[in-house]
Scaffold this active site. Structure first.
Site, PDB file in Angstrom:
ATOM      1  N   HIS A  62      53.321  28.858  33.955  1.00 33.84           N
ATOM      2  CA  HIS A  62      51.915  29.281  34.954  1.00 33.84           C
ATOM      3  C   HIS A  62      51.354  27.508  34.556  1.00 33.84           C
ATOM      4  CE1 HIS A  62      50.959  33.546  33.935  1.00 33.84           C
ATOM      5  NE2 HIS A  62      51.938  33.307  33.543  1.00 33.84           N
ATOM      6  N   GLU A  98      52.684  27.126  29.773  1.00 33.34           N
ATOM      7  CA  GLU A  98      51.707  26.009  30.690  1.00 33.34           C
ATOM      8  C   GLU A  98      51.721  25.182  30.857  1.00 33.34           C
ATOM      9  OE1 GLU A  98      48.997  27.838  31.326  1.00 33.34           O
ATOM     10  OE2 GLU A  98      49.539  30.464  30.670  1.00 33.34           O
ATOM     11  N   HIS A 131      50.590  33.945  39.033  1.00 37.09           N
ATOM     12  CA  HIS A 131      48.890  33.200  39.317  1.00 37.09           C
ATOM     13  C   HIS A 131      49.591  32.221  40.258  1.00 37.09           C
ATOM     14  CE1 HIS A 131      48.155  34.799  34.882  1.00 37.09           C
ATOM     15  NE2 HIS A 131      47.711  35.737  36.010  1.00 37.09           N
ATOM     16  N   ARG A 180      43.227  33.758  41.931  1.00 38.81           N
ATOM     17  CA  ARG A 180      44.502  33.673  40.877  1.00 38.81           C
ATOM     18  C   ARG A 180      44.936  35.057  40.990  1.00 38.81           C
ATOM     19  NH1 ARG A 180      44.463  33.614  35.311  1.00 38.81           N
ATOM     20  NH2 ARG A 180      44.713  35.296  34.463  1.00 38.81           N
ATOM     21  N   GLU A 236      47.715  28.446  40.619  1.00 40.30           N
ATOM     22  CA  GLU A 236      48.382  27.703  39.448  1.00 40.30           C
ATOM     23  C   GLU A 236      49.377  27.061  40.409  1.00 40.30           C
ATOM     24  OE1 GLU A 236      49.382  29.862  36.254  1.00 40.30           O
ATOM     25  OE2 GLU A 236      47.610  30.717  35.967  1.00 40.30           O
TER      26      GLU A 236
HETATM   27  O1  PAY Z   1      51.060  35.225  29.616  1.00 43.25           O
HETATM   28  O2  PAY Z   1      50.455  33.315  30.092  1.00 43.25           O
HETATM   29  C1  PAY Z   1      50.574  34.754  29.327  1.00 43.25           C
HETATM   30  C2  PAY Z   1      49.380  34.698  29.286  1.00 43.25           C
HETATM   31  C3  PAY Z   1      47.984  33.731  28.993  1.00 43.25           C
HETATM   32  C4  PAY Z   1      47.863  33.389  29.729  1.00 43.25           C
HETATM   33  C5  PAY Z   1      47.379  33.916  31.326  1.00 43.25           C
HETATM   34  O3  PAY Z   1      45.983  34.581  30.863  1.00 43.25           O
HETATM   35  O4  PAY Z   1      47.621  35.437  31.944  1.00 43.25           O
HETATM   36  C6  PAY Z   1      46.965  32.066  30.028  1.00 43.25           C
HETATM   37  C7  PAY Z   1      46.482  31.889  31.373  1.00 43.25           C
HETATM   38  C8  PAY Z   1      46.525  31.140  32.584  1.00 43.25           C
HETATM   39  O5  PAY Z   1      47.637  30.378  32.488  1.00 43.25           O
HETATM   40  O6  PAY Z   1      46.413  32.320  33.279  1.00 43.25           O
HETATM   41  C9  PAY Z   1      46.012  30.242  30.960  1.00 43.25           C
HETATM   42  C10 PAY Z   1      45.161  30.016  32.639  1.00 43.25           C
HETATM   43  C11 PAY Z   1      44.559  28.388  32.116  1.00 43.25           C
HETATM   44  C12 PAY Z   1      43.479  30.986  33.022  1.00 43.25           C
HETATM   45  O7  PAY Z   1      43.678  31.095  33.795  1.00 43.25           O
HETATM   46  O8  PAY Z   1      42.577  30.964  31.870  1.00 43.25           O
HETATM   47 ZN    ZN Z   2      48.658  32.054  34.812  1.00 43.48          ZN
END
Ligand code: PAY
Ligand code: ZN
Length: 285
Positions: free
Chosen positions: A171, A246, A46, A102, A49
Site C-alpha cells: 500500500h 505502506e 487500493h 480508493r 496508491e
Molecule cells: O491492512 O494495510 C492494512 C490496513 C491499513 C491501511 C488501510 O486503511 O487499509 C492503511 C491505509 C492504506 O494504505 O489504505 C493508509 C493510507 C494512508 C490511507 O488511505 O489511510
Molecule cells: Zn491502501
C-alpha cells in the site's frame, strides 16, 4: 532506449499496458519451475496508491532479470505468486476520472459506488475501522466478499494456500512495515520474530537512500482496520510471514507520489525484501 522492452518505471501506467507487459513476460519466459516454498505478493488493492503496482511490477521484473547474486538467490529459492493490480476497475478509474478513488467500482444500489477492498475480507469482518455508509471510503461492503475482486482472489489464495509461507501486501503511503492484526491489538504468535525480521528489513531499506520506516502491528502504529486481506490470510491459514508495506512517502506528496520516485522506491523496497527473506530463513521460515 529501454533494452527490457516497451515497459518502464519512468511513469505510472494504464491497466492495459501492465496487462500487455505481463502477457509478454509469459511469452518471453515460459520456463516455469515450481516446487519451492511460495511467497504471495499483493499490489494495488487500493486504486489511488499508484506506487504499489509500480513497485510490484519492478520487483517482478528484477526477480526475472536481475543479476545481483542475492536477488537471484531469493528469486530462485521461492515460488512467487505476484498480483500487481488487485483492484483493476478502481485503478483505471483513478486514471480516467478521479485520481483519489480508493475503492472498487460496483454500484452499492444505495447511491454510491464501491466497497473498500481492504475491509471486505471474511475475518472479523466489519468489526472496526469501517463505516456502514456506502459513500464512505472505508465501507466494508454489505457482506464479506461482496466484491468480485476480493472473492475471486480469496478463492485463488485458498487453492494455493498450502504452497505459500508468506504474504506481502503493498500500500501507500506512510513508510511503515505492518504486522497483523488490523482488527485488534492481539499479537500474532510469532510477533517477536516478525518484529525482528521487520527491523532488519527496514534497516536494509534505509541503507540505499536513508528512507526511514517504522515496524509494528497495524492497530498500534496506525489504527483499527478490520477485514483486510493480510488479516484474512493470517487468521484463516496461519501463513507465518505476513507483512503490509505502506510505501513512500510520509505525506508530502502522499498518493500523488512523483513518477521520478518509482525507481528509488522500488530499489529500496527490493533491498528490504532480500533482507526480510534472508532473516526469515535464518529463523526457520
Ligand atoms: O491492512 O494495510 C492494512 C490496513 C491499513 C491501511 C488501510 O486503511 O487499509 C492503511 C491505509 C492504506 O494504505 O489504505 C493508509 C493510507 C494512508 C490511507 O488511505 O489511510
Ligand atoms: Zn491502501
Amino acid at each position: 532506449g529501454n533494452v527490457r522492452g516497451a515497459f518502464d518505471w519512468l511513469g505510472y501506467h494504464r491497466l492495459n499496458t501492465i496487462y500487455n507487459w505481463l502477457d509478454s513476460l509469459v511469452t518471453q519466459h515460459p520456463e516455469i519451475v515450481e516446487g519451492n516454498p511460495g511467497i504471495f505478493i499483493e499490489g494495488g488493492i487500493h486504486a489511488r496508491e499508484w506506487i504499489s503496482p509500480a513497485v510490484v511490477t519492478y520487483i517482478l521484473n528484477e526477480l526475472i532479470l536481475s543479476d545481483d547474486s542475492r536477488v537471484r538467490y531469493m528469486a530462485e529459492s521461492y515460488d512467487w505468486y505476484i498480483f500487481p493490480v488487485f483492484n483493476p476497475d478502481g485503478y483505471e478509474y483513478t486514471h480516467t476520472t478521479n485520481r483519489l478513488w480508493r475503492k472498487t467500482r460496483r454500484p452499492t444500489g444505495r447511491g454510491c459506488y464501491g466497497a473498500d477492498p481492504n475491509r471486505n475480507w471474511n475475518f472479523h469482518w466489519a468489526e472496526g475501522g469501517v463505516s456502514r455508509n456506502p459513500c464512505s471510503e472505508i465501507y466494508p461492503g454489505d457482506r464479506p466478499f461482496s466484491e468480485t475482486e476480493t472473492r475471486t482472489m480469496s478463492q485463488y489464495i485458498d487453492s494455493i494456500q498450502t504452497k505459500i509461507f508468506s504474504y506481502i501486501a503493498f500500500h501507500s503511503y506512510s513508510q511503515l512495515l505492518l504486522i497483523p492484526y488490523g482488527y485488534s491489538n492481539k499479537r500474532v504468535s510469532n510477533y517477536d520474530d516478525l518484529f525482528q525480521i521487520g527491523n532488519y528489513s527496514i534497516n536494509a531499506l534505509s541503507q540505499r537512500y536513508g528512507t526511514r520506516y517504522k515496524v509494528g502491528n497495524i492497530v498500534d502504529i496506525i489504527y483499527v482496520a478490520s477485514g483486510g486481506s493480510m488479516d484474512w490470510v493470517r487468521g484463516t491459514y496461519n501463513i507465518p510471514v505476513t507483512y503490509t508495506y505502506e510505501l513512500r512517502d510520509k505525506g508530502r506528496y502522499g498518493f500523488i507520489l512523483p513518477a521520478s520516485q518509482i525507481i528509488p522506491t522500488a530499489k529500496e523496497t527490493l533491498d528490504s525484501l532480500v533482507a526480510m527473506f534472508e532473516q526469515a530463513a535464518k529463523r526457520g521460515y
